[in-house]
Design an enzyme around this catalytic site. Structure first.
Site: not given
Length: 478
Positions: A396, A403, A221, A223, A398, A228
């Site tokens: 979508h 704090d 899952h 990404k 995440k 470079d």
């Protein structure tokens, strides 16, 4: 005729006995695996009440791979030789006192090296992220490494594919990892065209009949893009048109980050480890870990988790983070199906006076997982957790922030699948500037969300409550 009838009866009895033994044996194996009792009970219920379906699902989705290894210790040591040298060469960096335990945990359990001097840019929509990504790819001189769960054959996917082909023809090394299940609907010709142009494109944990195995349950899952060895991207966005245009009923709201600095080493290491898994080629050359200067002030650890190690690294780290929070802990997640330890940590923090806020979409892309998410709301609201339902479209993102010192963006959802079955990656940032930036994004999104009141939520129809409760029984399996 009588003899044939007796034969049929004997066959039927033998079949039933064998079937019964297989079912009981499978249940016994599930129990002996000593998993989370909630998950064990879910499998036992499925196997007992839906034995045939349960057997099929257990074979494909239920078997544990926790005792396996992705890469040998010797191979991994070779892979991180340069990042380790750079890490050891750092001067003593400053980490917020309350986050030392979290950083040490990731360092010990995940081999996640914290690097200072990074710059972070945040994207909250697909258009700005894609524009930035393509701009950086166009400047690539040596290599481009990409890893996505979904890489669609649509206008966005073809646009990026054509750019990658151009770079490959210019002599730039291009490697692409895509998840086999995530890209099931993508025609083979789409990736074959890349391969024909010199791009090394590989699918992760290929699943094909008749080799259809439990690998289908363990999906990559992550990404990751590394260009470079100097600039990298990670977050929640895949390569598909819907990440730009959303749905007819609303926008697609996501969070992705661009990192410049030595923390790129962490994303490069994650990519090359996964590349070794599918290609059996261990790439360790220093060309992929060039000297990198200081770009900003952010202190970052790149943390991965997978279903094959002894520990659930990101989930356990979040337990430490939630338990260490003193003022607030804000979460954005598309799916809220928390494991029991995470659920208890959230409720305990809220009961202790921490301002715990969770934002989920009012409407999701998957009906059954959304129902499962809704089943947890009353329980955590009773403990004082504030729930916000995002109204503008599908959330979508995440994102987590706490704090004004700790924040994280990555691919990990707050659900069983991300914590226990998927290969995930998150950037943990021990940096007030990053935390304040992401906190501001959360509060801005809060304006497009409604605060759910428990007394209102309790008045929803009984049949909805029943649906939620039924789906919750299967939450560990979703």
């Amino acid at each position: 005729m009588v003899e044939w009838s007796i034969f049929n009866e004997i066959f039927a009895v033998a079949f039933n006995v064998l079937y019964f033994v297989i079912i009981i044996g499978t249940i016994f194996i599930v129990i002996l695996d000593n998993r989370n009792p909630v998950k064990t009970m879910a499998w036992v219920l499925v196997l007992f009440f839906l034995p045939l379906v349960g057997l099929v699902f257990y074979f494909f989705f239920g078997r544990s791979t926790r005792k396996e290894k992705l890469i040998s210790k010797k191979g991994f040591t070779r892979l991180i030789k340069r990042p380790m040298a750079e890490y050891q060469a750092q001067k003593a960096f400053k980490c917020p006192d309350e986050q030392h335990q979290l950083m040490r945990f990731f360092r010990k359990v995940n081999n996640a090296l914290p690097f200072e001097g990074n710059a972070v840019e945040v994207f909250t929509d697909g258009y700005s992220m894609l524009y930035s990504l393509m701009k950086e790819i166009s400047k690539a001189k040596h290599h481009i490494h990409l890893q996505f769960y979904i890489f669609e054959d649509d206008p966005v996917g073809r646009l990026l594919r054509d750019l990658l082909i151009d770079k490959a023809r210019q002599g730039v090394e291009v490697r692409l990892l895509y998840d086999d299940v995530g890209c099931w609907k993508v025609p083979h010709a789409f990736f074959d065209e890349m391969r024909g142009a010199g791009i090394e494109a590989r699918s992760f944990l290929k699943v094909r009949f008749p080799l259809f195995t439990s690998k289908v349950n363990y999906r990559n899952h992550r990404k990751i893009v590394v260009i470079d060895g100097r600039v990298a991207y990670t977050g929640g966005m895949n390569i598909a048109l819907r990440y730009m245009k959303g749905f007819p009923w609303g926008i697609w709201r996501d969070t992705h980050i661009k990192i410049e600095g030595k923390a790129v080493y962490g994303l490069q290491t994650a990519f090359l480890t996964d590349w070794y898994v599918v290609d059996r080629t261990l790439i360790t050359s220093s060309r992929y870990f060039p000297e990198v200067g200081t770009f900003g002030k952010a202190l970052i650890q790149i943390v991965t988790s997978d279903p094959v190690g002894a520990w659930r690294d990101i989930m356990q780290g979040l337990l430490i983070a939630i338990s260490s929070s003193r003022k607030y802990f804000y979460i954005q997640t598309p799916y809220l199906l928390p494991t029991e330890p995470i659920l208890m940590a959230l409720k305990t923090a809220a009961l202790a006076g921490v301002d715990v806020r969770i934002m989920i979409p009012a409407r999701a892309d998957t009906w059954i997982t959304h129902l499962g998410s809704l089943s947890y709301l009353d329980d955590i609201m009773r403990a004082g957790v504030r729930i916000y339902l995002y109204q503008k479209g599908f959330l979508h993102s995440k994102l987590m922030v706490s704090d004004d010192t700790l924040s994280t963006v990555g691919s990990t959802n707050m659900d069983f699948r991300s914590f226990e079955h998927n290969f995930e990656v998150n950037a943990f940032m021990y940096d007030p500037a990053s935390a304040l930036m992401l906190k501001g994004i959360f509060l801005q999104d809060q304006k497009d969300a409604i605060l759910l009141l428990r007394k209102t939520w309790m008045k929803r129809p009984w049949y909805q409550k029943a649906q939620e409760s039924i789906v919750r029984l299967l939450a560990p399996l979703l």
